[in-house]
Write an enzyme that holds these catalytic residues in place. Structure first.
Site, PDB file in Angstrom:
ATOM      1  N   ASN A  10     -30.767  -1.373  45.353  1.00  0.00           N
ATOM      2  CA  ASN A  10     -29.423  -1.545  45.918  1.00  0.00           C
ATOM      3  C   ASN A  10     -29.607  -1.781  47.412  1.00  0.00           C
ATOM      4  O   ASN A  10     -29.896  -0.854  48.158  1.00  0.00           O
ATOM      5  CB  ASN A  10     -28.586  -0.279  45.674  1.00  0.00           C
ATOM      6  CG  ASN A  10     -27.262  -0.327  46.414  1.00  0.00           C
ATOM      7  OD1 ASN A  10     -26.803  -1.407  46.802  1.00  0.00           O
ATOM      8  ND2 ASN A  10     -26.645   0.832  46.612  1.00  0.00           N
ATOM      9  N   LYS A  12     -27.442  -2.484  49.587  1.00  0.00           N
ATOM     10  CA  LYS A  12     -26.266  -2.110  50.380  1.00  0.00           C
ATOM     11  C   LYS A  12     -25.912  -3.265  51.332  1.00  0.00           C
ATOM     12  O   LYS A  12     -26.044  -4.416  50.939  1.00  0.00           O
ATOM     13  CB  LYS A  12     -26.530  -0.806  51.149  1.00  0.00           C
ATOM     14  CG  LYS A  12     -27.084   0.303  50.239  1.00  0.00           C
ATOM     15  CD  LYS A  12     -27.216   1.615  50.947  1.00  0.00           C
ATOM     16  CE  LYS A  12     -28.032   2.593  50.128  1.00  0.00           C
ATOM     17  NZ  LYS A  12     -27.359   3.852  49.915  1.00  0.00           N
ATOM     18  N   HIS A  95     -20.277   2.922  42.868  1.00  0.00           N
ATOM     19  CA  HIS A  95     -21.293   3.585  43.695  1.00  0.00           C
ATOM     20  C   HIS A  95     -20.580   4.622  44.575  1.00  0.00           C
ATOM     21  O   HIS A  95     -19.447   4.410  45.002  1.00  0.00           O
ATOM     22  CB  HIS A  95     -22.009   2.541  44.558  1.00  0.00           C
ATOM     23  CG  HIS A  95     -23.193   3.107  45.281  1.00  0.00           C
ATOM     24  ND1 HIS A  95     -23.076   3.825  46.441  1.00  0.00           N
ATOM     25  CD2 HIS A  95     -24.511   3.096  44.974  1.00  0.00           C
ATOM     26  CE1 HIS A  95     -24.279   4.224  46.828  1.00  0.00           C
ATOM     27  NE2 HIS A  95     -25.178   3.781  45.951  1.00  0.00           N
ATOM     28  N   GLU A  97     -20.765   5.349  47.563  1.00  0.00           N
ATOM     29  CA  GLU A  97     -20.272   4.855  48.862  1.00  0.00           C
ATOM     30  C   GLU A  97     -18.952   4.107  48.675  1.00  0.00           C
ATOM     31  O   GLU A  97     -18.097   4.127  49.559  1.00  0.00           O
ATOM     32  CB  GLU A  97     -21.350   3.970  49.524  1.00  0.00           C
ATOM     33  CG  GLU A  97     -22.507   4.821  50.030  1.00  0.00           C
ATOM     34  CD  GLU A  97     -23.850   4.102  50.091  1.00  0.00           C
ATOM     35  OE1 GLU A  97     -23.889   2.867  50.024  1.00  0.00           O
ATOM     36  OE2 GLU A  97     -24.870   4.820  50.196  1.00  0.00           O
ATOM     37  N   GLU A 167     -26.416   9.589  40.180  1.00  0.00           N
ATOM     38  CA  GLU A 167     -26.839   9.705  41.575  1.00  0.00           C
ATOM     39  C   GLU A 167     -26.114  10.871  42.230  1.00  0.00           C
ATOM     40  O   GLU A 167     -24.938  10.742  42.609  1.00  0.00           O
ATOM     41  CB  GLU A 167     -26.482   8.425  42.335  1.00  0.00           C
ATOM     42  CG  GLU A 167     -27.132   7.182  41.795  1.00  0.00           C
ATOM     43  CD  GLU A 167     -27.205   6.091  42.854  1.00  0.00           C
ATOM     44  OE1 GLU A 167     -28.315   5.670  43.163  1.00  0.00           O
ATOM     45  OE2 GLU A 167     -26.156   5.703  43.392  1.00  0.00           O
ATOM     46  N   GLY A 173     -29.730   8.532  50.306  1.00  0.00           N
ATOM     47  CA  GLY A 173     -30.054   8.186  51.686  1.00  0.00           C
ATOM     48  C   GLY A 173     -30.339   9.383  52.579  1.00  0.00           C
ATOM     49  O   GLY A 173     -30.357   9.261  53.800  1.00  0.00           O
ATOM     50  N   SER A 213     -32.817   8.955  46.878  1.00  0.00           N
ATOM     51  CA  SER A 213     -34.089   9.112  47.596  1.00  0.00           C
ATOM     52  C   SER A 213     -35.315   8.941  46.698  1.00  0.00           C
ATOM     53  O   SER A 213     -36.307   9.651  46.853  1.00  0.00           O
ATOM     54  CB  SER A 213     -34.107  10.450  48.340  1.00  0.00           C
ATOM     55  OG  SER A 213     -33.063  10.484  49.303  1.00  0.00           O
TER      56      SER A 213
HETATM   57  C1  PEP Z   1     -28.404   4.137  46.406  1.00  0.00           C
HETATM   58  O1  PEP Z   1     -28.022   3.429  47.316  1.00  0.00           O
HETATM   59  O2  PEP Z   1     -27.901   4.046  45.281  1.00  0.00           O
HETATM   60  C2  PEP Z   1     -29.467   5.117  46.664  1.00  0.00           C
HETATM   61  C3  PEP Z   1     -29.874   5.894  45.698  1.00  0.00           C
HETATM   62  O3  PEP Z   1     -29.983   5.143  47.944  1.00  0.00           O
HETATM   63  P1  PEP Z   1     -31.347   5.864  48.416  1.00  0.00           P
HETATM   64  O4  PEP Z   1     -32.415   5.464  47.431  1.00  0.00           O
HETATM   65  O5  PEP Z   1     -31.602   5.344  49.776  1.00  0.00           O
HETATM   66  O6  PEP Z   1     -31.101   7.345  48.368  1.00  0.00           O
END
Ligand code: PEP
Length: 250
Positions: A10, A12, A95, A97, A167, A173, A213
């Site tokens: 992803n 972003k 997601h 975000e 998630e 992040g 992460s």
């Molecule tokens: C994501 O954007 O879905 C995500 C899991 O980000 P990160 O791997 O940076 O934690």
């Protein structure tokens, strides 16, 4: 039942068109590992170039969002019709975000899942608890509510083709990740929710990723868990070497 592992990057709001194409040239051939599905979910502006670059490769291209209507007075939005027209295969839906900064709700997530199937896109439906919910011990309840809502009115056949990304919001992040055992516990539970909603065959078919992460050095540990079928990766998917290592690690 064997499910094909799926690694999805992803990006972003990162990468211009030229950056996206250079990335793709660097991973082509390398992030193509037999028995692993590799997907890049990229910003809208880069999608036409990426779809073109991905022709003849096994890497699939995904969007990060879609609007649930086909067209209309929705300034700034992109529909499933438009993504399908581009040749995009996957789309991230809900997601955290998007839920957090763009007011997406369980209801809009459900409408978007319907729109994805209407336009032959495979939804990657994101669910997960925030820190407060985690600390209150309601992780499974939150994941159940989000899963039930997302799949309302979706057939068993469609659900079986879907991807769910668990998630935990506090792990995105932040460098903090759920332990593989904790992630397995929640993901095993989410699979049981799909079995309750449909049947065991559908639950056995749906692929459920962990996200939060994930890095090249911990991806194998997550994928070694019985119910974890892949990873949705933000930060560590942005550099070609790291992305290749994630796919190889799966
Ligand atoms: C994501 O954007 O879905 C995500 C899991 O980000 P990160 O791997 O940076 O934690």
């Amino acid at each position: 039942m064997s499910r094909t592992p799926i690694i999805a990057g992803n990006w972003k709001m990162f990468k211009t068109v030229s950056e996206a194409v250079s990335f793709f040239e660097a991973v082509k051939g390398k992030a193509e590992v037999a028995g692993v599905e590799s997907v890049i979910c990229a910003p809208y502006t880069t999608l036409p170039a990426l779809v073109e670059a991905a022709k003849g490769t096994s890497i699939a291209i995904g969007a990060q969002n879609l609007h649930f209507e086909d067209n209309g007075a929705f300034t700034g939005e992109i529909s499933g019709v438009m993504l399908n027209d581009l040749g995009v295969k996957y789309v991230l839906i809900g997601h955290s975000e998007r839920r957090q900064y763009f007011a997406e709700t369980d209801e809009t997530v459900n409408k978007k899942v319907h729109a994805a199937f209407k336009h032959s896109l495979v939804p990657i439906v994101c669910i997960g608890e925030n820190l407060e919910e985690r600390e209150a011990g309601t992780t499974k309840e939150v994941c159940r509510t989000q899963t039930v809502a997302a799949f309302q009115g979706i057939s068993a056949e469609q659900a079986a083709q879907s991807v769910i990304a668990y998630e935990p919001v506090w792990a995105i992040g932040t460098g903090k990740s759920s332990t593989s055992a904790d992630a397995q516990d929640v993901i095993g539970y989410v699979r049981s929710v799909v079995a309750d909603l449909y049947d065991q065959a559908t639950a056995d078919a749906v692929r459920i990723q962990y996200g939060g992460s994930v890095k090249p050095n911990n991806v194998a540990e997550y994928l070694g868990q019985q119910d974890i079928d892949g990873a949705l990766v933000g930060g560590a998917s942005l550099e070609p070497d790291s992305y290749v290592a994630l796919v190889e690690g799966a």
